[in-house]
Design an enzyme around this catalytic site. Structure first.
Site, PDB file in Angstrom:
ATOM      1  N   ASN A   1      -2.794 -16.356 -59.517  1.00 36.95           N
ATOM      2  CA  ASN A   1      -2.715 -16.384 -60.996  1.00 36.95           C
ATOM      3  C   ASN A   1      -1.431 -16.836 -62.026  1.00 36.95           C
ATOM      4  O   ASN A   1      -0.351 -15.919 -61.752  1.00 36.95           O
ATOM      5  CB  ASN A   1      -2.615 -14.643 -61.007  1.00 36.95           C
ATOM      6  CG  ASN A   1      -3.213 -13.710 -61.983  1.00 36.95           C
ATOM      7  OD1 ASN A   1      -2.882 -14.331 -63.853  1.00 36.95           O
ATOM      8  ND2 ASN A   1      -3.399 -12.315 -62.265  1.00 36.95           N
TER       9      ASN A   1
ATOM     10  N   ARG B   1      -7.542 -17.538 -62.392  1.00 39.73           N
ATOM     11  CA  ARG B   1      -7.873 -16.720 -63.001  1.00 39.73           C
ATOM     12  C   ARG B   1      -7.551 -17.163 -64.105  1.00 39.73           C
ATOM     13  O   ARG B   1      -6.134 -17.426 -64.759  1.00 39.73           O
ATOM     14  CB  ARG B   1      -6.679 -15.114 -62.870  1.00 39.73           C
ATOM     15  CG  ARG B   1      -7.337 -14.083 -63.714  1.00 39.73           C
ATOM     16  CD  ARG B   1      -6.213 -13.247 -63.377  1.00 39.73           C
ATOM     17  NE  ARG B   1      -6.745 -11.709 -65.016  1.00 39.73           N
ATOM     18  CZ  ARG B   1      -5.876 -11.461 -65.161  1.00 39.73           C
ATOM     19  NH1 ARG B   1      -4.014 -11.194 -64.982  1.00 39.73           N
ATOM     20  NH2 ARG B   1      -5.865 -10.444 -66.427  1.00 39.73           N
TER      21      ARG B   1
ATOM     22  N   HIS C   1     -10.104  -7.860 -67.824  1.00 36.99           N
ATOM     23  CA  HIS C   1     -10.462  -7.562 -66.679  1.00 36.99           C
ATOM     24  C   HIS C   1     -11.956  -7.425 -65.949  1.00 36.99           C
ATOM     25  O   HIS C   1     -11.878  -6.987 -64.915  1.00 36.99           O
ATOM     26  CB  HIS C   1      -9.660  -5.971 -66.747  1.00 36.99           C
ATOM     27  CG  HIS C   1      -8.521  -5.058 -66.676  1.00 36.99           C
ATOM     28  ND1 HIS C   1      -7.975  -4.325 -68.143  1.00 36.99           N
ATOM     29  CD2 HIS C   1      -7.690  -6.425 -66.469  1.00 36.99           C
ATOM     30  CE1 HIS C   1      -7.271  -4.382 -67.383  1.00 36.99           C
ATOM     31  NE2 HIS C   1      -6.596  -5.087 -66.721  1.00 36.99           N
TER      32      HIS C   1
ATOM     33  N   ARG D   1       1.206  -0.490 -74.400  1.00 30.73           N
ATOM     34  CA  ARG D   1       0.273  -0.995 -75.097  1.00 30.73           C
ATOM     35  C   ARG D   1       0.119   0.215 -76.433  1.00 30.73           C
ATOM     36  O   ARG D   1      -0.446   0.913 -74.929  1.00 30.73           O
ATOM     37  CB  ARG D   1      -0.740  -2.232 -74.585  1.00 30.73           C
ATOM     38  CG  ARG D   1      -0.162  -3.641 -74.515  1.00 30.73           C
ATOM     39  CD  ARG D   1      -1.361  -4.390 -73.654  1.00 30.73           C
ATOM     40  NE  ARG D   1      -0.834  -4.468 -72.464  1.00 30.73           N
ATOM     41  CZ  ARG D   1      -2.098  -5.048 -71.471  1.00 30.73           C
ATOM     42  NH1 ARG D   1      -2.716  -5.286 -72.088  1.00 30.73           N
ATOM     43  NH2 ARG D   1      -1.108  -5.557 -70.449  1.00 30.73           N
TER      44      ARG D   1
ATOM     45  N   ASP E   1       6.235   2.916 -66.766  1.00 32.54           N
ATOM     46  CA  ASP E   1       5.838   3.457 -65.136  1.00 32.54           C
ATOM     47  C   ASP E   1       5.158   4.773 -65.556  1.00 32.54           C
ATOM     48  O   ASP E   1       5.377   5.280 -65.514  1.00 32.54           O
ATOM     49  CB  ASP E   1       6.872   2.658 -64.518  1.00 32.54           C
ATOM     50  CG  ASP E   1       5.878   2.421 -63.119  1.00 32.54           C
ATOM     51  OD1 ASP E   1       5.685   3.179 -62.114  1.00 32.54           O
ATOM     52  OD2 ASP E   1       6.096   1.280 -62.359  1.00 32.54           O
TER      53      ASP E   1
ATOM     54  N   GLU F   1      -8.880  -8.397 -57.346  1.00 35.21           N
ATOM     55  CA  GLU F   1      -9.485  -9.323 -58.090  1.00 35.21           C
ATOM     56  C   GLU F   1      -9.552 -11.213 -57.289  1.00 35.21           C
ATOM     57  O   GLU F   1     -10.357 -11.498 -57.765  1.00 35.21           O
ATOM     58  CB  GLU F   1      -8.517  -9.940 -59.210  1.00 35.21           C
ATOM     59  CG  GLU F   1      -9.302  -8.402 -60.198  1.00 35.21           C
ATOM     60  CD  GLU F   1      -8.275  -7.787 -61.180  1.00 35.21           C
ATOM     61  OE1 GLU F   1      -6.382  -7.718 -61.334  1.00 35.21           O
ATOM     62  OE2 GLU F   1      -8.379  -8.600 -62.418  1.00 35.21           O
TER      63      GLU F   1
HETATM   64  P1  AMP Z   1      -1.112  -2.355 -62.172  1.00 32.99           P
HETATM   65  O1  AMP Z   1      -0.966  -2.597 -63.585  1.00 32.99           O
HETATM   66  O2  AMP Z   1      -2.693  -2.298 -60.970  1.00 32.99           O
HETATM   67  O3  AMP Z   1       0.112  -3.275 -61.242  1.00 32.99           O
HETATM   68  O4  AMP Z   1      -0.668  -1.166 -62.185  1.00 32.99           O
HETATM   69  C1  AMP Z   1       0.708  -0.536 -62.046  1.00 32.99           C
HETATM   70  C2  AMP Z   1       0.678   0.863 -62.886  1.00 32.99           C
HETATM   71  O5  AMP Z   1       0.805   1.939 -61.443  1.00 32.99           O
HETATM   72  C3  AMP Z   1       2.112   1.270 -62.826  1.00 32.99           C
HETATM   73  O6  AMP Z   1       2.189   2.435 -64.387  1.00 32.99           O
HETATM   74  C4  AMP Z   1       2.605   2.039 -61.774  1.00 32.99           C
HETATM   75  O7  AMP Z   1       3.740   3.703 -61.719  1.00 32.99           O
HETATM   76  C5  AMP Z   1       0.779   2.563 -61.029  1.00 32.99           C
HETATM   77  N1  AMP Z   1       1.413   2.599 -59.769  1.00 32.99           N
HETATM   78  C6  AMP Z   1       1.669   2.142 -58.544  1.00 32.99           C
HETATM   79  N2  AMP Z   1       1.531   2.400 -57.396  1.00 32.99           N
HETATM   80  C7  AMP Z   1       1.519   3.981 -57.748  1.00 32.99           C
HETATM   81  C8  AMP Z   1       1.268   4.670 -56.622  1.00 32.99           C
HETATM   82  N3  AMP Z   1       1.707   4.782 -55.132  1.00 32.99           N
HETATM   83  N4  AMP Z   1       1.779   6.040 -57.176  1.00 32.99           N
HETATM   84  C9  AMP Z   1       1.872   5.994 -58.260  1.00 32.99           C
HETATM   85  N5  AMP Z   1       1.235   4.834 -59.796  1.00 32.99           N
HETATM   86  C10 AMP Z   1       1.459   3.812 -58.778  1.00 32.99           C
END
Ligand code: AMP
Length: 406
Positions: free
Chosen positions: A7, A91, A181, A242, A284, A387
């Site tokens: 990726n 990807r 996605h 976004r 986040d 993925e």
């Molecule tokens: P991704 O783009 O799929 O990696 O997801 C990132 C988002 O998932 C961020 O906003 C993180 O705060 C949330 N996230 C990742 N791990 C956790 C966790 N263990 N508990 C709550 N939120 C999470």
């Protein structure tokens, strides 16, 4: 057979080496800050070795060289020669209307991916850099496969993918909804059918990929009929940074008032909006949850917006599907944050959807399973996405097909 899954981003490169005999990941890692002075690589192997090392990587070719060296390294390596990598699966973010499935990469495929650079400048450029760098480092004869984020959504009908603007823009520039996605929606939808022990062709499903980028897809009998991302991954739900869908006039109004160029406005919508823009705290979800728990009103608003938008989208997709057998939550937020799942499902309780609170709270950190009650009219699942595994499987299938036909 080992498949290297790639990726490739503009300044990062994620890789996984998958042993297809049991689909286990034998080595994985990330090269970060490629092109910057402080570039580094983090990796992990099935032998339990986990390291982060600073290493100069001026471009993608140097990053792939670092990956190859780590895979072959005497101490932390997992293979003894480049020949142990059977093929490479990439990807690729935007395949445009040309690609409705994964393909073996040749010069024509590279040209087609290049054609779509104007619609996905950062992503498709990085994907091509990755493909070309792999040729340099792993040899021109190493089979490479492109797995497109957009391919799974290619079953949408024009009524779902044509924007109601002058048709000439579609004809001239291919401006339409593509959706993203796709590999994740495809993985979790087929896994959901397995967990339901039903033929996917008989299931109406809604899959919710909620991460830094988020999208929802409505899938009828295994075919996407609609999805929330559009021409670019900016459309749809509120995301980390976004905006998601907003009244288009907001864009022209702000540009006018603040005297902004399209590039500057694009940056605001892609990098400064969403959770970050509304909460003023962070992109986040964990930071937002923390702040909301301490009574921060802006953080609570960011979460309210996400949950409200999800409820409206899922409700709309249930109408578009004329029914719904299952809903799936996946990705960082979807697979880890029970409170969003609970609140969104609660607001759909008029449909007979019932959540088992205990199961919902248990389904975090990689756990997979059903979170709805036995008497719920709609089955709800948490399924961590994979993925990379789907890219590895597509790559294996394509090189086996090629062998059979030659
Ligand atoms: P991704 O783009 O799929 O990696 O997801 C990132 C988002 O998932 C961020 O906003 C993180 O705060 C949330 N996230 C990742 N791990 C956790 C966790 N263990 N508990 C709550 N939120 C999470």
């Amino acid at each position: 057979m080992n498949i290297l899954v790639i990726n490739s981003g503009s300044s990062s490169l994620k890789y996984q080496l998958v042993d297809m005999s049991d689909e286990s990941v034998i080595s994985k890692g990330t090269c970060e800050r490629i092109g910057f002075e402080d570039s580094f690589i983090s990796y992990k192997t099935f032998k339990g070795i986990k390291k982060t090392i600073k290493i100069s990587m001026e471009n993608h070719i140097e990053a792939f060289k670092a990956v190859k060296d780590i895979l072959l390294n005497r101490e932390c390596g997992v293979i003894s020669s480049v020949e142990d990598v059977t093929a490479i699966g990439h990807r690729v973010v935007l395949g445009g209307p040309k690609f409705n499935k994964s393909v073996l990469i040749n010069e024509d495929v590279i040209k087609s991916i290049e054609e779509f650079i104007p619609l996905a400048p950062l992503h498709n450029t990085a994907n091509i850099q990755g493909i070309l760098a792999c040729k340099d480092i792993f040899g021109k004869s190493k089979p490479q496969v492109a797995v497109f984020d957009t391919a799974f959504h290619s079953t949408m009908l024009p009524k779902a993918y044509i924007f109601p603007i002058p048709y000439e823009y579609y004809e001239k520039y291919n401006i339409r909804k593509y959706g993203f996605h796709g590999t994740s929606h495809r993985y979790v939808s087929s896994r959901c059918a397995e967990l339901m022990n039903k033929d996917i062709s008989k299931i109406k499903m809604i899959t919710c990929h909620l991460g830094n980028g988020s999208s929802i897809a409505a899938i009828d009998g295994g075919k996407v009929i609609d999805t929330s991302m559009g021409l670019t991954p900016l459309d749809g739900l509120i995301m980390g940074t976004r905006s998601g869908s907003i009244d288009p006039s907001v864009v022209t109004f702000i540009m006018d008032k603040e005297n902004l160029s399209p590039r500057e406005m694009d940056k605001i919508l892609n990098k400064k909006s969403g959770f970050l823009g509304v909460s003023k705290i962070s992109s986040d979800d964990r930071d937002i949850s923390n702040a909301a728990a301490h009574g921060n009103v802006q953080a609570m608003l960011a979460h309210d917006i996400l949950r409200y938008q999800m409820t409206k989208l899922i409700g709309g997709y249930i109408a578009a599907l004329n029914g719904c057998d299952s809903i799936v939550f996946t990705a960082g937020i979807g697979a880890n944050e029970p409170s969003h799942r609970y609140k969104v499902c609660k607001s759909l309780s008029y449909l007979g959807l019932k959540i088992d609170e205990e199961l919902n709270n248990q389904m975090i950190r990689g756990k997979e399973g059903k979170i709805s009650t036995k008497d719920s009219k709609i089955d709800v699942f948490v399924i961590p996405t994979n993925e990379e595994l789907l890219i590895a499987r597509d790559t294996k299938n394509l090189i086996e097909q090629k062998k059979c036909s030659s």
